[in-house]
Motif scaffolding. Structure first.
Motif, PDB file in Angstrom:
ATOM      1  N   VAL A  83      90.528 -17.527  68.921  1.00  0.00           N
ATOM      2  CA  VAL A  83      88.965 -17.439  69.588  1.00  0.00           C
ATOM      3  C   VAL A  83      88.152 -16.673  68.620  1.00  0.00           C
ATOM      4  O   VAL A  83      86.914 -16.725  68.243  1.00  0.00           O
ATOM      5  CB  VAL A  83      89.220 -16.580  70.911  1.00  0.00           C
ATOM      6  N   LEU A  84      88.864 -15.553  68.025  1.00  0.00           N
ATOM      7  CA  LEU A  84      88.038 -14.589  67.234  1.00  0.00           C
ATOM      8  C   LEU A  84      87.632 -15.406  65.850  1.00  0.00           C
ATOM      9  O   LEU A  84      86.757 -14.622  65.115  1.00  0.00           O
ATOM     10  CB  LEU A  84      88.672 -13.234  66.868  1.00  0.00           C
ATOM     11  N   ALA A  85      88.207 -16.522  65.539  1.00  0.00           N
ATOM     12  CA  ALA A  85      87.615 -17.215  64.378  1.00  0.00           C
ATOM     13  C   ALA A  85      86.249 -17.869  64.798  1.00  0.00           C
ATOM     14  O   ALA A  85      85.772 -18.385  63.721  1.00  0.00           O
ATOM     15  CB  ALA A  85      88.883 -18.101  63.736  1.00  0.00           C
ATOM     16  N   HIS A  86      86.191 -18.003  65.957  1.00  0.00           N
ATOM     17  CA  HIS A  86      84.758 -18.579  66.274  1.00  0.00           C
ATOM     18  C   HIS A  86      83.551 -17.725  66.510  1.00  0.00           C
ATOM     19  O   HIS A  86      83.812 -16.442  66.837  1.00  0.00           O
ATOM     20  CB  HIS A  86      85.023 -19.415  67.499  1.00  0.00           C
ATOM     21  N   ASP A  87      82.317 -17.992  66.205  1.00  0.00           N
ATOM     22  CA  ASP A  87      81.210 -17.434  66.289  1.00  0.00           C
ATOM     23  C   ASP A  87      80.685 -17.612  68.096  1.00  0.00           C
ATOM     24  O   ASP A  87      81.424 -18.604  68.548  1.00  0.00           O
ATOM     25  CB  ASP A  87      80.100 -17.644  65.424  1.00  0.00           C
ATOM     26  N   ARG A  88      79.787 -16.918  68.435  1.00  0.00           N
ATOM     27  CA  ARG A  88      79.175 -17.148  69.441  1.00  0.00           C
ATOM     28  C   ARG A  88      80.203 -17.100  70.823  1.00  0.00           C
ATOM     29  O   ARG A  88      80.262 -18.159  71.722  1.00  0.00           O
ATOM     30  CB  ARG A  88      78.441 -18.526  69.468  1.00  0.00           C
ATOM     31  N   VAL A  89      80.889 -16.087  70.723  1.00  0.00           N
ATOM     32  CA  VAL A  89      81.926 -15.922  71.935  1.00  0.00           C
ATOM     33  C   VAL A  89      81.495 -14.499  72.473  1.00  0.00           C
ATOM     34  O   VAL A  89      81.640 -13.468  71.747  1.00  0.00           O
ATOM     35  CB  VAL A  89      83.183 -15.952  71.389  1.00  0.00           C
ATOM     36  N   TRP A  90      81.517 -14.385  73.809  1.00  0.00           N
ATOM     37  CA  TRP A  90      81.229 -13.140  74.437  1.00  0.00           C
ATOM     38  C   TRP A  90      82.475 -12.633  75.104  1.00  0.00           C
ATOM     39  O   TRP A  90      82.953 -13.291  75.990  1.00  0.00           O
ATOM     40  CB  TRP A  90      80.088 -13.174  75.409  1.00  0.00           C
TER      41      TRP A  90
END
Length: 304
Positions: free
Chosen positions: A278-285
């Motif tokens: 998950v943390l390897a992706h952008d645009r995640v809250w």
């Protein structure tokens, strides 16, 4: 067929979900929940007539009537003694926010959990006063449990809970939560990928749905995941689909963790790999659930 007297909403947002507009233009809002129940489960030491048999390591575990069950008790004790702290470190080391679903009898028996959660900036919501089935509890008794749960969290955490999740609610639970008057939301629903307003109890009430399919409880179900790697794969698949859909309509995902289940080392490894994915992706809250509630209320006020 339209029947306005039918109490269920089977339509929801349909093919046109609202634009959630999560902060940072996030495609996915990921809510991480830790269900802290250890020390509140069914046990004759707690005034019950049997031992606990739910969500334990032993397949087909039957309750022991009228006596203690050392196996069941020690499985739960692992969660409070070791499992919670492994999950806490996993999240804190990554700087992630979480919501602790605290059963207040359990929290009162281990106030260090409340202190650590507040120090880490986690939210503590009420998961009821006891970890058992409320479905047949008399209304007056359930109301008293709600009031007691609010008092305990306020005392241990320095602030009252803003969210509620019974897990095994009664037909009265949502109405009683609304009547209590101090909750922003409850999560006793599995009906959607987004929050929604419930208007069936006299005034609009925000519901932030929970999820069972991504819940670590399926690691101890006979029809669930055989190991942490299979659970990890499912979590990644769910996230990836939601992240892809979020390019058009942002979504929400909940991952629920039990200290006595995901807090075991052979399972926490899968959780760690999922979080790093998950943390390897952008645009995640990745907020607390109260933050989700405040965002939804501001973006989609009940009268709007």
């Amino acid at each position: 067929m339209s029947d306005t007297s039918y109490p269920r909403d089977l339509i929801g947002y349909g093919p046109n979900p609202p634009q959630a507009a999560w902060p940072g233009e996030a495609r996915v809002c990921l809510s991480i929940a830790i269900a802290y129940e250890e020390g509140s489960e069914t046990c004759i030491l707690h005034g019950d007539d049997r031992s606990e048999a739910a969500l334990a390591e032993v397949a087909g575990l039957e309750p022991v009537i009228g006596a203690r069950d050392p196996n069941s008790e020690s499985i739960y004790e692992y969660g409070s003694r070791a499992g919670y702290w492994r999950l806490h470190r996993t999240l804190a080391d990554r700087g992630l926010a979480a919501t602790v679903y605290a059963v207040t009898m359990a929290l009162e028996r281990n106030p260090a959990v409340a202190e650590a959660a507040m120090t880490a900036g986690f939210e503590v919501l009420s998961h009821g006063h006891r970890w058992f089935d409320y479905s047949k509890m008399p209304e007056a008794e359930e109301r008293a449990h709600i009031d007691r749960a609010v008092e305990i969290i306020a005392r241990l955490c320095g602030q009252r809970p803003l969210g509620w999740y019974t897990g095994r609610p009664s037909p009265n639970t949502r109405r009683l939560v609304i009547e209590e008057g101090g909750f922003l939301y409850d999560s006793d629903s599995y009906a959607d990928d987004l929050p929604y307003w419930d208007r069936s109890h006299g005034r609009p009430h925000l519901v932030i749905p929970h999820q069972f399919d991504t819940n670590d409880s399926k690691l101890v179900h006979t029809n669930g995941f055989p190991n942490g790697e299979a659970w990890e794969r499912y979590l990644i698949d769910a996230f990836d689909v939601l992240w892809r859909e979020g390019a058009v309509a942002p979504r929400m995902m909940t991952v629920s963790l039990h200290p006595r289940i995901a807090g075991r080392p052979g399972r926490s490894a899968g959780l760690e790999r999922f979080l790093d994915h998950v943390l390897a992706h952008d645009r995640v809250w990745i907020p607390r659930r109260a933050d989700i509630a405040r965002h939804w209320i501001a973006r989609f006020p009940p009268g709007g």
